[in-house]
Enzyme design. Sequence first.
Site, PDB file in Angstrom:
ATOM      1  N   LYS A 124       0.839  -1.203   0.000  1.00 34.26           N
ATOM      2  CA  LYS A 124       0.000   0.000   0.000  1.00 34.26           C
ATOM      3  C   LYS A 124       0.872   1.250   0.000  1.00 34.26           C
ATOM      4  O   LYS A 124       0.577   2.223  -0.698  1.00 34.26           O
ATOM      5  CB  LYS A 124      -0.946  -0.015   1.218  1.00 34.26           C
ATOM      6  CG  LYS A 124      -2.051  -1.060   1.079  1.00 34.26           C
ATOM      7  CD  LYS A 124      -2.860  -1.299   2.344  1.00 34.26           C
ATOM      8  CE  LYS A 124      -3.786  -2.494   2.174  1.00 34.26           C
ATOM      9  NZ  LYS A 124      -4.589  -2.843   3.334  1.00 34.26           N
TER      10      LYS A 124
ATOM     11  N   GLN B 275      -5.264  -1.525   9.475  1.00 35.55           N
ATOM     12  CA  GLN B 275      -5.019  -2.831   8.868  1.00 35.55           C
ATOM     13  C   GLN B 275      -5.555  -3.942   9.771  1.00 35.55           C
ATOM     14  O   GLN B 275      -5.278  -3.962  10.966  1.00 35.55           O
ATOM     15  CB  GLN B 275      -3.504  -3.009   8.633  1.00 35.55           C
ATOM     16  CG  GLN B 275      -3.111  -4.289   7.919  1.00 35.55           C
ATOM     17  CD  GLN B 275      -3.586  -4.353   6.476  1.00 35.55           C
ATOM     18  OE1 GLN B 275      -3.751  -3.336   5.809  1.00 35.55           O
ATOM     19  NE2 GLN B 275      -3.830  -5.549   5.987  1.00 35.55           N
TER      20      GLN B 275
ATOM     21  N   ASP C 129     -11.424   2.353   3.377  1.00 39.87           N
ATOM     22  CA  ASP C 129     -11.718   0.915   3.252  1.00 39.87           C
ATOM     23  C   ASP C 129     -13.202   0.657   2.996  1.00 39.87           C
ATOM     24  O   ASP C 129     -13.580  -0.440   2.603  1.00 39.87           O
ATOM     25  CB  ASP C 129     -11.355   0.195   4.560  1.00 39.87           C
ATOM     26  CG  ASP C 129     -10.017  -0.525   4.477  1.00 39.87           C
ATOM     27  OD1 ASP C 129      -9.680  -1.020   3.399  1.00 39.87           O
ATOM     28  OD2 ASP C 129      -9.336  -0.591   5.515  1.00 39.87           O
TER      29      ASP C 129
HETATM   30  N1  GUN Z   1      -6.691  -6.973   5.851  1.00 39.49           N
HETATM   31  C1  GUN Z   1      -6.866  -7.743   4.752  1.00 39.49           C
HETATM   32  N2  GUN Z   1      -7.469  -7.030   3.783  1.00 39.49           N
HETATM   33  C2  GUN Z   1      -7.700  -5.803   4.274  1.00 39.49           C
HETATM   34  C3  GUN Z   1      -8.292  -4.618   3.738  1.00 39.49           C
HETATM   35  O1  GUN Z   1      -8.764  -4.553   2.599  1.00 39.49           O
HETATM   36  N3  GUN Z   1      -8.314  -3.552   4.566  1.00 39.49           N
HETATM   37  C4  GUN Z   1      -7.822  -3.587   5.828  1.00 39.49           C
HETATM   38  N4  GUN Z   1      -7.912  -2.481   6.559  1.00 39.49           N
HETATM   39  N5  GUN Z   1      -7.270  -4.656   6.348  1.00 39.49           N
HETATM   40  C5  GUN Z   1      -7.207  -5.761   5.572  1.00 39.49           C
END
Ligand code: GUN
Length: 281
Positions: free
Chosen positions: A52, A96, A119
């Site tokens: 990211k 996350q 998200d």
């Molecule tokens: N953990 C696995 N996929 C995601 C996601 O798309 N967003 C977040 N915040 N955590 C994750």
Amino acid sequence: MAIIIDGKELARKTRENLKIDCQNLKEKGIVPKLAVIMVGDNPASKVYVKNKSRACEDVGIEYEEFLLDEKTTQKELIDLIHKLNDRKDVTGILLQSPIPAGLDINEAFREIYYKKDVDGFHPVNVGKLSIGQDTFISCTPYGVMKMFEEYNIDLTGKNVVIIGRSNIVGKPLIQCCLNKNATVTVCHSKTQNIEEYTKKADIVIVAIGKAKFLKADMVKDGVVIIDVGINRGEDGKLCGDVDFENVSKKASYITPVPGGVGPMTIAMLMNNVIKAAKNFF
Ligand code: GUN
């Protein structure tokens, strides 16, 4: 042999367009900035978060990371979220998942200001999606919908079977597909005789995290297959939830793993960060 839906190329194109959007925003004095919170030491999360941050750098989005100790309390986590909500320079916030057991992730998601919720996990944004309003859509489902769009796959009147009912993927996909006029069926770990549903499907979206779960004899000729899974196969290689080698011989379209849904998820996160920055001021 199916047409392979090239998520990597579509993600690259999406990011190129977002670079221009980002530059235009900066020229207006708006600097998109993503704050990422990670709690504890989850090795998979570290890889995701690294990807990211790289994507942000590529698009021109500012990025700040908050690495919290395994022993962080719920209050400390919520205090940080509130601080980031209040910061004018932070336009998007991402917590996350997973976070250590004992912390309440749903409360934490709820505390993120919904206009910074890139998200799309905040109940306000989930609710807006469910009534078809413009909102932040969870990145993986959003990426899947962009793939349909790019390949002119019309969902109107189609039988879509979603395998998996997670809050992040399966459930938002229900709304996304309904909003495109599909007839949607959701299967999950407790569904009996899944193949009875998948055999009738025009489109199957698989998100259950079981390597090569969907076999060729479970689908009809010409089916469209979207594979959200990322697993290690018995040979140690990355593979999806679909038996790609055999299912691709019957399908009309199929996403590969890697190079399918994965790159689109990150591209749509970048899209949401830019959208949040546009909305924020
Ligand atoms: N953990 C696995 N996929 C995601 C996601 O798309 N967003 C977040 N915040 N955590 C994750």
